[in-house]
Every structure is written in C-alpha cells, then in structure tokens.
Design an enzyme around this catalytic site. Structure first.
Site, PDB file in Angstrom:
ATOM      1  N   PRO A  27       0.837  -1.196   0.000  1.00 14.65           N
ATOM      2  CA  PRO A  27       0.000   0.000   0.000  1.00 14.65           C
ATOM      3  C   PRO A  27       0.875   1.250   0.000  1.00 14.65           C
ATOM      4  CG  PRO A  27      -0.628  -1.527   1.758  1.00 14.65           C
ATOM      5  CD  PRO A  27       0.686  -1.992   1.223  1.00 14.65           C
ATOM      6  N   MET A  28       0.556   2.202  -0.879  1.00 19.72           N
ATOM      7  CA  MET A  28       1.260   3.486  -0.908  1.00 19.72           C
ATOM      8  C   MET A  28       0.238   4.590  -1.097  1.00 19.72           C
ATOM      9  SD  MET A  28       4.688   2.629  -3.163  1.00 19.72           S
ATOM     10  CE  MET A  28       3.841   1.612  -4.394  1.00 19.72           C
ATOM     11  N   CYS A 114       3.898   2.803   8.800  1.00 23.03           N
ATOM     12  CA  CYS A 114       4.001   4.151   8.244  1.00 23.03           C
ATOM     13  C   CYS A 114       4.881   5.035   9.137  1.00 23.03           C
ATOM     14  CB  CYS A 114       2.616   4.763   8.100  1.00 23.03           C
ATOM     15  SG  CYS A 114       2.647   6.367   7.273  1.00 23.03           S
ATOM     16  N   LYS A 154       1.592  -5.267   8.556  1.00 22.87           N
ATOM     17  CA  LYS A 154       2.857  -4.806   7.998  1.00 22.87           C
ATOM     18  C   LYS A 154       3.500  -3.888   9.017  1.00 22.87           C
ATOM     19  CE  LYS A 154       4.845  -2.871   3.742  1.00 22.87           C
ATOM     20  NZ  LYS A 154       5.481  -1.615   4.148  1.00 22.87           N
ATOM     21  N   ASN A 216      10.175  -6.888   2.837  1.00 21.71           N
ATOM     22  CA  ASN A 216       9.927  -5.621   2.144  1.00 21.71           C
ATOM     23  C   ASN A 216      11.148  -4.730   2.324  1.00 21.71           C
ATOM     24  OD1 ASN A 216       8.085  -2.656   2.863  1.00 21.71           O
ATOM     25  ND2 ASN A 216       8.411  -3.460   0.822  1.00 21.71           N
ATOM     26  N   GLY A 217      11.516  -4.035   1.266  1.00 19.18           N
ATOM     27  CA  GLY A 217      12.615  -3.084   1.340  1.00 19.18           C
ATOM     28  C   GLY A 217      13.700  -3.362   0.316  1.00 19.18           C
ATOM     29  N   ASP A 218      13.924  -2.374  -0.565  1.00 18.39           N
ATOM     30  CA  ASP A 218      15.008  -2.430  -1.558  1.00 18.39           C
ATOM     31  C   ASP A 218      14.830  -3.539  -2.581  1.00 18.39           C
ATOM     32  OD1 ASP A 218      16.029  -0.324  -0.160  1.00 18.39           O
ATOM     33  OD2 ASP A 218      17.732  -1.398   0.701  1.00 18.39           O
ATOM     34  N   GLY A 240       7.100  -2.082  -2.968  1.00 21.35           N
ATOM     35  CA  GLY A 240       6.544  -0.738  -2.887  1.00 21.35           C
ATOM     36  C   GLY A 240       7.162   0.165  -3.928  1.00 21.35           C
ATOM     37  N   ARG A 241       8.182   0.937  -3.507  1.00 16.27           N
ATOM     38  CA  ARG A 241       8.758   1.956  -4.392  1.00 16.27           C
ATOM     39  C   ARG A 241       9.360   1.357  -5.666  1.00 16.27           C
ATOM     40  NH1 ARG A 241      13.121   4.654  -1.370  1.00 16.27           N
ATOM     41  NH2 ARG A 241      13.314   2.599  -0.384  1.00 16.27           N
TER      42      ARG A 241
END
Length: 384
Positions: A27-28, A114, A154, A216-218, A240-241
């Site tokens: 989610p973003m 968040c 999350k 999650n991450g990178d 995500g990103r």
C-alpha cells in the site's frame, strides 16, 4: 551475479487465499489506487496480491466520502485487499466488522509501518508496536471482528535502533491469530534512507515459524526479490517503491518466481509512453474527470521517464500537463525509439533517512502503558 532459481516458488497462503507467486503490492498513499492496481495486475496476468491505499479506520466507520471511493475495487480484483490504519482498538474493531459484515473486502491488512510524522505523532503506524499492550488489543479486536476474513499486518523493525520492536510484535501477532506478517527492514527513523536490513527479515522468519513472513525493502528488480527469498528464507515479497513508474515489474516478478528468469521486461520509450497514457486514462475514468486524472498522474512522470534521454524542459512540460491530448502530444515529441536504458533500475521515490521520529509526549517512557493515546489519535482522513 546470484544464481537464479530454477523451480517455481511455493505459493503464499493468506487464510483461504492462495497467492501464486508470493508477490504483494505494498500500500502506498496516493499511489496504489484502483487504476494503478489495475495496471500492475494486468502485467502480472492477475497473479499476486494487490493492496489498497492505507484507509483510516475512523474515516471508514464514519463513511467519509473520499474513503469510500478509495475502497472501491474493480470487478476483476480478487481477492480484494484493504489496508487499515488505526490506533484505537474499539474503532479498529468497528471498521473490521463493517468490512466483514458488508462484504467490502476479502482480506484486511493492518498498518504498523508508516513513518510519516502526521501518523507517528498520534502514536500510529511504526510508533504503535512499541506499546505492546495496545498492539495486542488492536490485533485482538481486528481478528475477532474479521470473522472468516484473514487479518495480516505490515510493520518496521522499530522506532529507531534503540527501540526495536519487530520480534516482540511478531510474537504478539502469532498469539492473536494474525495470518501473516510483512516486515520492512528499516526503522521509522530511517524512513526510506540507507539500506534495508534483510537480516532482520531472516530473524523474524526464525522467530515466528508458525505463519508466513514477507520481506519488504530495496526490491528494485525481480532478481532482488529472488535474492531476498534466498537470503532470508521469507515466504514472499512486498514491493513498494520498486514499481513506481514500473508497473511491468509485476510481469518480471511472476516470470522470475515461475523460473522464467529470461523473461524480463525491457520496454522501449514508445512502450513506456503508451503505458503512461493508459495510466492517466484510467485515473481520469476512476475520478470521473479527465483533467483531474491527468493532474493526479503528474507525480508519476519522473518515475516513468527515469533513465531515458528526455530534456529537463520537456520533463517539466510533461509534469504540468492537464489533458490526455497534451500528455500524448508531449510524449510524441520524444525519441520514442529509445531502448530501455542501462541503469534505469534502482531507487525511486522518497529516499530520506536518519529522521527524528515525531512521537506523542512521553511515548517512550513505558513500552506497555498506553496513556499517551489522545482522543484525536484516530485521524479523520485517509492517507499517510
């Protein structure tokens, strides 16, 4: 280079839902609305799990007009997945029961990750797991109110390096019946800076073997996702990103997890331009106004064009368009025969780090006392 997997990855089980391959869209806020989810899902061939923007429980319970639009799903979205943010157990319970009783979704994810100040200053998001009793109360209300719907969560590693919470939070989640946990390998203080700690994901997997753990991450490429699974033993990945301006990453992820590592997308600028126009078109249809849809799309322009030879003036011009015709016309002036540029993968979106985490007064004095939660802690608008 790491050795690619040679066999399809095991599916991820989220309650009654089998997610194959084990890939989840994170989610973003302002990004993962229905149009963007549609794009990502089209590229994945309908495989994976695609989560809504973060929805505030108070706004949902009060049937805030904007919030009710944010939880609208396309008819082809299955399962329908909503992420909730809340700090009051009673309000979270009401929101979850509303979703379950009215059939608004098939899966509920809870946001404890968040890091933005407007959330943490109320004790929410990545600040909340520090208060162990409060976390337990929220999870208990959510799971009991969800009925047959699976509840996941999350979270981040903790508030900062001196206040790490993810192992305690993981154990509480298991005890309260949470179906799976996603861990972003950063603290709230890191925001999106530095490097994600994949070792923490591995430690969490060892700590809570009873339920799936997602990393999650990178994750900027399909190879990153495969490497995370290999190095951490996690059961799936949350992206995500990495998909900002790259919705076709989900096609890459499906191919990679199915053992087809040669099927990696390398779109030309012409193909990217077509995707940009489609994205803007979907936004206009969803909002009900072409101009507003194109304006909402503006924030995506730089992400889509990263790495391509597009002059600064044209980038600025494309980022202020207000109609589909204007967007298409500008894109058609580019050298659309450009192939996928080397170095176009990599970090996108926010990259700030080492931030002071804004918290309620006295929040860190006692990890169990919940007296710091104020009456206005439940934000009345969605996002974050």
């Amino acid at each position: 280079m790491s050795t690619p997997v040679t066999a399809p990855a095991a599916p991820l089980q989220i309650g009654p839902h089998t997610v194959r391959p084990p890939v989840v869209l994170a989610p973003m806020a302002g990004i993962t609305n229905a149009p963007f989810r549609t794009l990502c899902r089209e590229f994945s061939g309908g495989k994976g799990l695609f989560v809504s923007e973060m929805i505030t429980t108070r706004a949902l319970v009060e049937r805030n007009e904007k919030t009710m639009q944010l939880i609208r799903f396309d008819a082809t979205e299955k399962p329908r997945s909503i992420q909730l943010y809340g700090v009051d157990p009673a309000t979270v319970g009401k929101a979850v029961r509303m979703i379950a009783e009215e059939g608004l979704a098939d899966h509920i994810d809870l946001n404890f990750g968040c890091p933005v100040p407007k959330v943490t200053r109320k004790g929410g998001g990545s600040a909340l797991p520090y208060k162990r009793h409060l976390l337990r109360a929220i999870l208990r209300e959510a799971v009991s109110g969800a009925g047959d719907l699976p509840v996941t969560m999350k979270m981040r590693k903790g508030i900062d390096d001196d206040h790490i919470t993810y192992l305690d939070a993981g154990r509480i989640a298991v005890e309260e019946g949470v179906t799976s946990i996603a861990l972003h390998g950063r603290t709230a203080a890191q925001h999106y800076g530095g490097t994600a700690d994949w070792d923490a994901i591995a430690r969490l997997k060892e700590h809570v073997p009873e339920i799936p753990v997602l990393g999650n991450g990178d994750i900027w490429s399909a190879e990153d996702a495969l490497r995370m699974v290999r190095e951490t033993g996690c059961d799936g990945v949350v992206v995500g990103r990495g998909c900002l301006g790259r919705p076709w990453l989900f096609a890459d992820l499906v191919a990679a997890f199915e053992g087809r590592t040669e099927d990696i997308a390398r779109p030309s600028l012409r193909e990217v331009a077509d995707i940009m126009v489609r994205h803007a078109t979907l936004l206009g249809e969803w909002i009900g106004d072409e101009a507003r849809g194109v304006i909402d799309f503006r924030k995506h322009v730089a992400w889509y064009l990263k790495g391509f030879a597009v002059g600064s003036e044209m980038r600025k011009r494309l980022a202020i368009t207000s109609s589909l015709a204007e967007l298409r016309s500008g894109l058609d002036e580019l050298d659309l025969d450009q192939p996928w540029p080397l170095g176009a993968d990599g970090p996108r979106g926010r990259t700030s780090g080492n931030n002071r985490v804004v918290l309620p007064d006295g929040w860190l004095k006692d990890p169990y006392d919940c007296a710091g939660i104020s009456e206005d802690a439940e934000l009345d608008t969605s996002g974050g």
